[in-house]
Each structure stands twice: as C-alpha cells, then as structure tokens.
Design an enzyme around this catalytic site. Structure first.
Site, PDB file in Angstrom:
ATOM      1  CE  LYS A   1      -0.341   0.399   5.001  1.00 35.17           C
ATOM      2  NZ  LYS A   1      -1.124   0.453   6.326  1.00 35.17           N
TER       3      LYS A   1
ATOM      4  CB  THR B   1      -4.410  -0.631   6.524  1.00 34.02           C
ATOM      5  OG1 THR B   1      -4.097   0.536   6.501  1.00 34.02           O
ATOM      6  CG2 THR B   1      -3.830  -1.898   6.022  1.00 34.02           C
TER       7      THR B   1
END
Length: 312
Positions: A194, A228
């Site tokens: 990410k 997340t």
C-alpha cells in the site's frame, strides 16, 4: 506463591478491568489505589496500603488519552517514594509505539521519549506485548519482557481448522509478524502493498501473491481507523478468497473503525483486551490476555524463565 519479599499488583483507572482478571488468574487481590482529581483536570495518585519492601506491578496500558500515561508515571513515582523494592510497569499496549524513528525531517521519536520518561520515573522492568516495532525494547535501560499475542491467537486459528489457509500481512511493515505465523503453521503467505497520501488515508493497495480459493487470515498489531485491514479484506474477496478474518493485538478502534468493519468483507476480527473495547460489533471477538500476563508476573516474581510463553 510463597516468597520472602511480598508482591502487590495495582492498576490505573482504565486498565482496572484487565488488572482484576490478572489478579484472579494468579490468586491475589488487586491493591488499593486512590486517584484524586482537581477542578482543572490535574490529578494525584496515592497507594492506600503499604508497599515498603514490596515487588510492585503496575498494570496500565498507555492508550489515548494521555491521562493513562500520566497516571502510570505518577504511580511509578509514588511507589518509588513509598520505598517499594522494585517497580515493574505492566503495559499490555504501549502507546506512541508507531513513532519509533524519524521517518521525515523535524519529527519526534515518541516511543523513545516515553521510554525515557518511564526510566526517569523509576521503573525496574517493563512487561509489554506486541510492540509496534521489536527494536523499541532497546529504548529502555531496564529488562523488557516482550510477550506476543500469538500465544493466544495460534490456538484460536487451530480451533477454526480452516482449509487452504493463507496468512496475510496488511502492509509490507507487518510482513515479519505474518511470516512468523505462516512458518509456524506451515502455510503460504501473501503481502499487501500500500501507499499513503497521509496518515490513516490509503492511496493505493495491491496484493502480492495469490488468494483465490483460500481462507485468509490477516495479521496486524494495531487496528486504528480500520482502513487498511478492511480495504485488504475487500480486495482479497474481490480476488477470489473464500473468507477473510483478521487478528490484531490491540483494539485502538478509533471511529469509524467499527462501522468500516461491519460493512467490510471481513467475516470476523479477533483482538485482545489490552485496550478496553466496549462498543458492540457483531464481527469483533475479544480474547483475554489476563492469564498470559498473570503467568508472566508469577514467573518474573519467582525468577523463573518466561520463554515457554513464546509459541513463535
């Protein structure tokens, strides 16, 4: 626990629920503390029983707000001034752990500052669990007993007996933690890559590895806003995973984490009671670390090895 020098366990205000369970597990009474508040929000702490010559264990996680940390510092100071033989800080969740390095110019290293504050206050030992980064142990100049939630998470995973299990790290930083689980269980691992525009806001995410037809378990240490972990779960279901669960050591769970988890593809998220989680959420399961910490306190007090606590 017969010993020449007595031990006593005390708790700060917001970790009392856990301290009571710890005391129950080792068969002792929780010591009496008094916290007096002034009109402006300042407070003072005092022990309502003698601690002279005692091994004192102070249970207090340092989650937000900062009063929890300040309470702990005052408790340590009060114990030292009351002639306690040793003072051990039992901090299941060590706050400010995400600030463990200078990741950009002109920032503080909060974890080191907190370690220094606890050292100056006078702790003789730290007992904690799943620090955000293992090297934070080196910020302390006293012994650190660093426990792992895997001690209670691994038996839970085994009880599920999932087929085609894959362990996943929600980001590259958590790959070491996830790798420990995958090696112990003998199953494959995938990693989510990410990038962030700013804190708590994900710009882009991609899965490195194949999750098609798998039952995935995401491993993390902290769930804060849940961005997340929920984005990773949704992406894995989109890429063909049968189910996605998450294990997280510390339930920081800042809003809108609960709402995100409810709406996400996660079938459940399993966390510990290192931080009190009082909201109702159908997907949240809390496992207690009280017995693990109680056993560790007993072993430390009796000068016994605690290595049997470590599964991985």
């Amino acid at each position: 626990m017969n010993h020449l020098v007595p031990f006593k366990v005390f708790s700060g205000t917001n970790s009392r629920y856990l301290a009571e369970k710890i005391c129950q597990s080792i068969g002792c009474e929780l010591g009496q503390m008094n916290i007096q508040y002034f009109a402006d929000g300042e407070f003072s702490v005092s022990f309502e029983e003698s601690v002279r010559g005692c091994h004192v264990y102070l249970v207090q996680s340092t989650f937000p707000n900062s009063d929890n940390l300040m309470e702990l510092l005052l408790m340590v100071d009060a114990a030292k001034r009351a002639s306690a033989k040793t003072v051990s800080a039992v901090i299941p969740y060590f706050g400010w752990g995400r600030q463990d390095r200078k990741d950009k110019p002109r920032v503080s290293i909060g974890a080191k500052l907190i370690a220094d504050m606890l050292g100056v206050a006078g702790i003789d030992r730290l007992i904690t669990m799943d620090l955000h980064a293992d090297q934070i142990q080196g910020f302390f100049n006293v012994p650190v007993d660093h426990l792992y939630a895997s001690t209670i998470f691994i038996p839970y995973i085994k009880s599920l007996n999932p087929e085609n299990l894959i362990i996943a790290a929600p980001d590259v930083g958590g790959s070491k933690r996830a790798s420990s689980y995958s090696k112990y269980l003998g199953v494959p691992m995938v990693v989510c890559y990410k990038s962030r525009k700013k804190a708590n806001e994900i710009d882009f995410m991609k899965i490195i590895g194949d999750v098609e037809g798998a039952n995935v378990i995401l491993i993390d240490d902290i769930v804060d806003t849940g961005g997340t972990i929920t984005k990773a779960a949704d992406l894995m279901i989109k890429e063909g995973a049968n189910s996605v669960r998450a294990l997280a050591s510390h339930a920081v769970m800042s809003d809108p984490a609960g709402e995100r988890i409810e709406k996400s593809a996660l079938s459940e998220i399993i966390m510990t009671d290192s931080i009190p989680y009082k909201k109702h959420n159908s997907k949240v399961k809390i496992l207690s670390i009280a017995e693990m910490f109680g056993d560790t306190i007993s072993r430390v007090y009796n000068n016994e090895s605690i290595s049997s606590q470590y599964l991985i």
